[in-house]
Write a protein that holds these residues in place. Structure first.
Motif, PDB file in Angstrom:
ATOM      1  N   ARG A   1      66.388 -44.925 -67.531  1.00 58.40           N
ATOM      2  CA  ARG A   1      66.233 -45.917 -66.628  1.00 58.40           C
ATOM      3  C   ARG A   1      65.158 -44.456 -66.449  1.00 58.40           C
ATOM      4  O   ARG A   1      64.880 -43.110 -66.404  1.00 58.40           O
ATOM      5  N   ARG A   2      63.723 -45.260 -66.217  1.00 56.92           N
ATOM      6  CA  ARG A   2      62.161 -44.522 -66.409  1.00 56.92           C
ATOM      7  C   ARG A   2      62.125 -44.812 -64.647  1.00 56.92           C
ATOM      8  O   ARG A   2      61.795 -45.191 -63.525  1.00 56.92           O
ATOM      9  N   VAL A   3      62.233 -42.893 -64.284  1.00 59.80           N
ATOM     10  CA  VAL A   3      62.198 -42.841 -62.997  1.00 59.80           C
ATOM     11  C   VAL A   3      60.795 -42.412 -62.673  1.00 59.80           C
ATOM     12  O   VAL A   3      60.709 -41.214 -63.459  1.00 59.80           O
TER      13      VAL A   3
ATOM     14  N   ALA B   1      60.266 -29.912 -57.394  1.00 53.90           N
ATOM     15  CA  ALA B   1      59.897 -30.762 -58.483  1.00 53.90           C
ATOM     16  C   ALA B   1      60.904 -30.566 -60.146  1.00 53.90           C
ATOM     17  O   ALA B   1      61.477 -31.876 -60.687  1.00 53.90           O
ATOM     18  N   GLU B   2      61.000 -29.251 -59.878  1.00 56.02           N
ATOM     19  CA  GLU B   2      61.684 -28.654 -61.312  1.00 56.02           C
ATOM     20  C   GLU B   2      63.163 -29.434 -61.486  1.00 56.02           C
ATOM     21  O   GLU B   2      63.510 -29.603 -62.187  1.00 56.02           O
ATOM     22  N   GLU B   3      63.322 -28.797 -59.800  1.00 56.27           N
ATOM     23  CA  GLU B   3      65.317 -29.046 -59.780  1.00 56.27           C
ATOM     24  C   GLU B   3      65.246 -31.127 -60.132  1.00 56.27           C
ATOM     25  O   GLU B   3      66.217 -31.566 -60.508  1.00 56.27           O
ATOM     26  N   LEU B   4      64.497 -31.366 -59.394  1.00 53.35           N
ATOM     27  CA  LEU B   4      65.166 -32.634 -59.570  1.00 53.35           C
ATOM     28  C   LEU B   4      64.856 -33.329 -60.743  1.00 53.35           C
ATOM     29  O   LEU B   4      65.053 -34.406 -61.175  1.00 53.35           O
ATOM     30  N   GLU B   5      63.550 -32.715 -61.453  1.00 53.17           N
ATOM     31  CA  GLU B   5      63.091 -33.497 -63.533  1.00 53.17           C
ATOM     32  C   GLU B   5      64.519 -33.008 -64.194  1.00 53.17           C
ATOM     33  O   GLU B   5      65.225 -33.883 -64.223  1.00 53.17           O
ATOM     34  N   GLU B   6      65.154 -32.384 -63.921  1.00 51.37           N
ATOM     35  CA  GLU B   6      66.489 -31.623 -64.404  1.00 51.37           C
ATOM     36  C   GLU B   6      67.928 -32.662 -64.027  1.00 51.37           C
ATOM     37  O   GLU B   6      68.189 -32.840 -65.084  1.00 51.37           O
ATOM     38  N   ALA B   7      67.850 -32.222 -62.769  1.00 54.24           N
ATOM     39  CA  ALA B   7      68.900 -33.323 -62.192  1.00 54.24           C
ATOM     40  C   ALA B   7      68.618 -34.895 -63.063  1.00 54.24           C
ATOM     41  O   ALA B   7      69.463 -35.467 -63.448  1.00 54.24           O
ATOM     42  N   LEU B   8      67.138 -35.588 -63.028  1.00 56.51           N
ATOM     43  CA  LEU B   8      67.158 -36.776 -63.448  1.00 56.51           C
ATOM     44  C   LEU B   8      67.361 -37.025 -64.866  1.00 56.51           C
ATOM     45  O   LEU B   8      67.866 -38.053 -65.188  1.00 56.51           O
ATOM     46  N   ARG B   9      66.883 -35.563 -65.460  1.00 62.88           N
ATOM     47  CA  ARG B   9      66.844 -35.632 -67.345  1.00 62.88           C
ATOM     48  C   ARG B   9      68.422 -35.917 -67.523  1.00 62.88           C
ATOM     49  O   ARG B   9      68.933 -36.602 -68.557  1.00 62.88           O
ATOM     50  N   ASN B  10      69.353 -34.426 -66.647  1.00 60.03           N
ATOM     51  CA  ASN B  10      70.781 -34.349 -66.922  1.00 60.03           C
ATOM     52  C   ASN B  10      71.932 -35.673 -66.572  1.00 60.03           C
ATOM     53  O   ASN B  10      72.708 -36.249 -67.280  1.00 60.03           O
TER      54      ASN B  10
ATOM     55  N   GLY C   1      70.488 -38.846 -67.358  1.00 54.64           N
ATOM     56  CA  GLY C   1      70.181 -40.333 -68.404  1.00 54.64           C
ATOM     57  C   GLY C   1      69.028 -40.639 -68.067  1.00 54.64           C
ATOM     58  O   GLY C   1      67.926 -41.338 -69.381  1.00 54.64           O
ATOM     59  N   ALA C   2      68.268 -40.301 -67.152  1.00 62.14           N
ATOM     60  CA  ALA C   2      66.828 -41.021 -67.618  1.00 62.14           C
ATOM     61  C   ALA C   2      65.821 -40.751 -67.742  1.00 62.14           C
ATOM     62  O   ALA C   2      65.908 -39.325 -68.077  1.00 62.14           O
ATOM     63  N   THR C   3      64.600 -41.198 -67.886  1.00 62.93           N
ATOM     64  CA  THR C   3      63.280 -41.433 -68.434  1.00 62.93           C
ATOM     65  C   THR C   3      62.393 -40.642 -67.167  1.00 62.93           C
ATOM     66  O   THR C   3      62.437 -41.083 -66.441  1.00 62.93           O
ATOM     67  N   VAL C   4      61.910 -39.789 -67.124  1.00 59.94           N
ATOM     68  CA  VAL C   4      61.206 -39.354 -65.643  1.00 59.94           C
ATOM     69  C   VAL C   4      59.771 -39.005 -66.523  1.00 59.94           C
ATOM     70  O   VAL C   4      59.273 -38.525 -67.483  1.00 59.94           O
ATOM     71  N   LEU C   5      59.545 -39.972 -65.672  1.00 59.35           N
ATOM     72  CA  LEU C   5      57.566 -39.874 -65.466  1.00 59.35           C
ATOM     73  C   LEU C   5      57.311 -38.937 -64.529  1.00 59.35           C
ATOM     74  O   LEU C   5      57.405 -38.511 -63.542  1.00 59.35           O
ATOM     75  N   GLY C   6      56.786 -38.054 -64.937  1.00 57.90           N
ATOM     76  CA  GLY C   6      56.272 -36.723 -64.191  1.00 57.90           C
ATOM     77  C   GLY C   6      56.814 -35.604 -64.891  1.00 57.90           C
ATOM     78  O   GLY C   6      57.423 -35.543 -65.154  1.00 57.90           O
TER      79      GLY C   6
END
Length: 128
Positions: free
Chosen positions: A9-11, A21-30, A32-37
């Motif tokens: 999912r694109r988030v 921001a870094e913690e959020l990005e890592e959690a989202l990627r872990n 399986g999300a595609t992170v925008l930003g």
């Protein structure tokens, strides 16, 4: 709601505090999300929304270095993209037009963000 619901999912992540921001990005990627930003400014978020395929959900910090994120929230609303606010602000401090928007109070744990985004994407109501 499991974090698995974020797979592919694109988030969009809009957050100006580097470590959050870094913690959020890592959690989202872990999850399986595609992170925008993540992006740290209103202009950066709006530019990303103009150039990238639309996200399926978003998490928005309300105050970005003194600038309120509402233009981004308005654009997401117009496009039908669900989002959650991540903020230290009380619900009463947000504009009335966002009364129904889910809010995660800072400080928050990444699993709470993943659960909330999963609920948004599944169309599940927030717990009472």
């Amino acid at each position: 709601m499991s974090a698995g619901s974020l797979s592919r999912r694109r988030v969009l992540a809009v957050e100006d505090e580097y470590f959050i921001a870094e913690e959020l990005e890592e959690a989202l990627r872990n999850a399986g999300a595609t992170v925008l930003g993540p992006v740290a400014s209103v202009d950066g978020a709006l530019a990303l929304l103009r150039t990238e395929a639309a996200p399926e959900a978003a998490i928005l910090d309300v105050n970005l270095c003194g600038e309120m994120v509402y233009p981004v929230a308005d654009l997401l609303t117009a496009r039908g993209v669900p989002f959650v606010f991540a903020t230290g602000y009380d619900q009463a401090a947000l504009p009335e037009r966002y009364a129904a928007v889910r809010r995660l109070e800072k400080p928050f744990e990444p699993p709470a963000v993943l659960r909330e985004l999963g609920r948004l994407l599944a169309g599940t109501p927030a717990p009472a």
